[in-house]
Write a protein that holds these residues in place. Structure first.
Motif, PDB file in Angstrom:
ATOM      1  N   LYS A  52       0.834  -0.941   0.004  1.00 18.73           N
ATOM      2  CA  LYS A  52       0.119   0.087  -0.094  1.00 18.73           C
ATOM      3  C   LYS A  52       1.215   0.722  -0.199  1.00 18.73           C
ATOM      4  CE  LYS A  52      -4.299   1.948   1.998  1.00 18.73           C
ATOM      5  NZ  LYS A  52      -5.541   1.535   3.203  1.00 18.73           N
ATOM      6  N   TRP A  53       0.830   2.294  -1.231  1.00 18.42           N
ATOM      7  CA  TRP A  53       1.234   2.903  -1.814  1.00 18.42           C
ATOM      8  C   TRP A  53       1.669   4.036  -0.324  1.00 18.42           C
ATOM      9  CZ3 TRP A  53       5.591   2.223  -4.726  1.00 18.42           C
ATOM     10  CH2 TRP A  53       5.929   3.414  -5.311  1.00 18.42           C
ATOM     11  N   SER A  54       0.553   4.736   0.680  1.00 23.42           N
ATOM     12  CA  SER A  54       0.730   5.689   1.555  1.00 23.42           C
ATOM     13  C   SER A  54       1.501   4.984   2.632  1.00 23.42           C
ATOM     14  CB  SER A  54      -0.697   6.174   2.343  1.00 23.42           C
ATOM     15  OG  SER A  54      -1.718   5.321   2.216  1.00 23.42           O
ATOM     16  N   SER A  55       0.907   3.973   2.906  1.00 24.26           N
ATOM     17  CA  SER A  55       1.584   3.308   4.813  1.00 24.26           C
ATOM     18  C   SER A  55       3.086   2.420   4.494  1.00 24.26           C
ATOM     19  CB  SER A  55       0.339   2.965   5.223  1.00 24.26           C
ATOM     20  OG  SER A  55      -0.131   1.172   4.021  1.00 24.26           O
ATOM     21  N   GLY A  56       3.022   1.716   3.355  1.00 22.51           N
ATOM     22  CA  GLY A  56       3.950   0.653   3.452  1.00 22.51           C
ATOM     23  C   GLY A  56       3.930  -0.979   3.812  1.00 22.51           C
ATOM     24  N   ARG A  57       2.314  -0.897   3.915  1.00 24.34           N
ATOM     25  CA  ARG A  57       1.379  -2.257   4.601  1.00 24.34           C
ATOM     26  C   ARG A  57       1.643  -3.204   3.006  1.00 24.34           C
ATOM     27  NH1 ARG A  57      -3.801  -3.245   8.290  1.00 24.34           N
ATOM     28  NH2 ARG A  57      -3.445  -5.426   8.285  1.00 24.34           N
ATOM     29  N   THR A  58       2.238  -4.350   3.760  1.00 23.13           N
ATOM     30  CA  THR A  58       2.379  -5.579   2.557  1.00 23.13           C
ATOM     31  C   THR A  58       2.079  -6.588   3.112  1.00 23.13           C
ATOM     32  OG1 THR A  58       4.445  -6.412   3.950  1.00 23.13           O
ATOM     33  CG2 THR A  58       4.855  -4.182   2.553  1.00 23.13           C
ATOM     34  N   SER A  59       2.069  -7.530   1.552  1.00 25.42           N
ATOM     35  CA  SER A  59       1.471  -8.393   1.016  1.00 25.42           C
ATOM     36  C   SER A  59       2.272  -9.072   0.626  1.00 25.42           C
ATOM     37  CB  SER A  59      -0.156  -8.182   1.264  1.00 25.42           C
ATOM     38  OG  SER A  59      -0.588  -9.841   1.235  1.00 25.42           O
ATOM     39  N   TYR A  60       2.194 -11.012   0.953  1.00 20.43           N
ATOM     40  CA  TYR A  60       3.230 -11.623   0.143  1.00 20.43           C
ATOM     41  C   TYR A  60       2.342 -13.402   0.092  1.00 20.43           C
ATOM     42  CZ  TYR A  60       6.909  -9.028   1.051  1.00 20.43           C
ATOM     43  OH  TYR A  60       7.846  -7.264   1.763  1.00 20.43           O
ATOM     44  N   ALA A  61       2.596 -13.539  -0.721  1.00 22.10           N
ATOM     45  CA  ALA A  61       2.772 -15.150  -1.235  1.00 22.10           C
ATOM     46  C   ALA A  61       3.298 -15.816  -0.549  1.00 22.10           C
ATOM     47  CB  ALA A  61       2.987 -15.315  -2.761  1.00 22.10           C
ATOM     48  N   ASP A  62       2.297 -16.963  -0.052  1.00 19.90           N
ATOM     49  CA  ASP A  62       3.405 -17.539   0.880  1.00 19.90           C
ATOM     50  C   ASP A  62       3.956 -18.726   0.757  1.00 19.90           C
ATOM     51  OD1 ASP A  62       0.044 -19.512   2.151  1.00 19.90           O
ATOM     52  OD2 ASP A  62       1.006 -17.618   3.052  1.00 19.90           O
ATOM     53  N   SER A  63       4.627 -18.528  -0.332  1.00 24.35           N
ATOM     54  CA  SER A  63       5.887 -19.153  -1.539  1.00 24.35           C
ATOM     55  C   SER A  63       7.403 -18.443  -1.115  1.00 24.35           C
ATOM     56  CB  SER A  63       5.754 -19.754  -2.564  1.00 24.35           C
ATOM     57  OG  SER A  63       4.965 -18.442  -3.416  1.00 24.35           O
ATOM     58  N   VAL A  64       6.564 -17.039  -0.889  1.00 27.21           N
ATOM     59  CA  VAL A  64       7.877 -16.111  -0.852  1.00 27.21           C
ATOM     60  C   VAL A  64       8.081 -15.500  -0.062  1.00 27.21           C
ATOM     61  CG1 VAL A  64       7.421 -15.398  -3.266  1.00 27.21           C
ATOM     62  CG2 VAL A  64       6.924 -14.149  -1.569  1.00 27.21           C
ATOM     63  N   LYS A  65       7.453 -15.413   0.826  1.00 26.91           N
ATOM     64  CA  LYS A  65       7.310 -14.881   2.160  1.00 26.91           C
ATOM     65  C   LYS A  65       8.940 -15.225   3.011  1.00 26.91           C
ATOM     66  CE  LYS A  65       2.970 -14.723   4.383  1.00 26.91           C
ATOM     67  NZ  LYS A  65       2.022 -15.115   5.305  1.00 26.91           N
ATOM     68  N   GLY A  66       9.764 -14.539   3.093  1.00 26.78           N
ATOM     69  CA  GLY A  66      10.949 -15.044   4.000  1.00 26.78           C
ATOM     70  C   GLY A  66      11.806 -15.041   3.172  1.00 26.78           C
ATOM     71  N   ARG A  67      11.974 -14.973   1.906  1.00 21.67           N
ATOM     72  CA  ARG A  67      12.839 -14.941   0.530  1.00 21.67           C
ATOM     73  C   ARG A  67      12.725 -13.490  -0.099  1.00 21.67           C
ATOM     74  NH1 ARG A  67      13.339 -17.314  -3.330  1.00 21.67           N
ATOM     75  NH2 ARG A  67      10.563 -18.092  -3.195  1.00 21.67           N
ATOM     76  N   PHE A  68      11.653 -12.136  -0.604  1.00 19.62           N
ATOM     77  CA  PHE A  68      12.030 -11.929  -1.025  1.00 19.62           C
ATOM     78  C   PHE A  68      10.231 -10.622  -0.144  1.00 19.62           C
ATOM     79  CE2 PHE A  68      10.039 -13.856  -5.233  1.00 19.62           C
ATOM     80  CZ  PHE A  68      10.884 -14.548  -5.152  1.00 19.62           C
TER      81      PHE A  68
END
Length: 120
Positions: A52-68
């Motif tokens: 989210k551009w304003s807050s920087g809140r992020t979301s990731y696919a399980d397959s890349v969490k911790g790596r990307f």
């Protein structure tokens, strides 16, 4: 319209790292979120990460969490995807997208894609 141009793809060995960039221009104020998607040969396009551009809140696919890690530079209006510990299954064309809404983002602008190839 929002124009998106990706860069930074390439060939890397398994375990290596790459950083993708996506430069945004045009009516960027019309979007409040950006994301990365990827499409491997013979597979459907899949979600990788979003921010989210304003807050920087992020979301990731399980397959890349911790790596990307997804991040953005507000001044440069540029989106990044830092990819570490890459695996052969990460091989795909990576697309940058922009849209509205959070957490459900309606993406309506897409880049042309950049190839990432991870060799074993």
């Amino acid at each position: 319209q929002v124009q998106l141009v990706e860069s930074g793809g390439g060939l890397v060995q398994a375990g290596g790292s790459l950083r993708l960039s996506c430069a945004a221009s045009g009516r960027t104020f019309s979007a409040n979120a950006m994301g990365w998607f990827r499409q491997a040969p013979g597979k459907e396009r899949e979600f990788v990460a979003a921010i989210k551009w304003s807050s920087g809140r992020t979301s990731y696919a399980d397959s890349v969490k911790g790596r990307f890690t997804i991040s953005r530079d507000n001044a440069k209006i540029t989106l990044y995807l830092q990819m570490n510990s890459l695996k052969p299954e990460d091989t795909a064309v990576y697309y940058c997208a922009a849209g509205k809404g959070w957490p459900g983002v309606n993406y309506d602008h897409w880049g042309q894609g950049t190839q990432v190839t991870v060799s074993s």
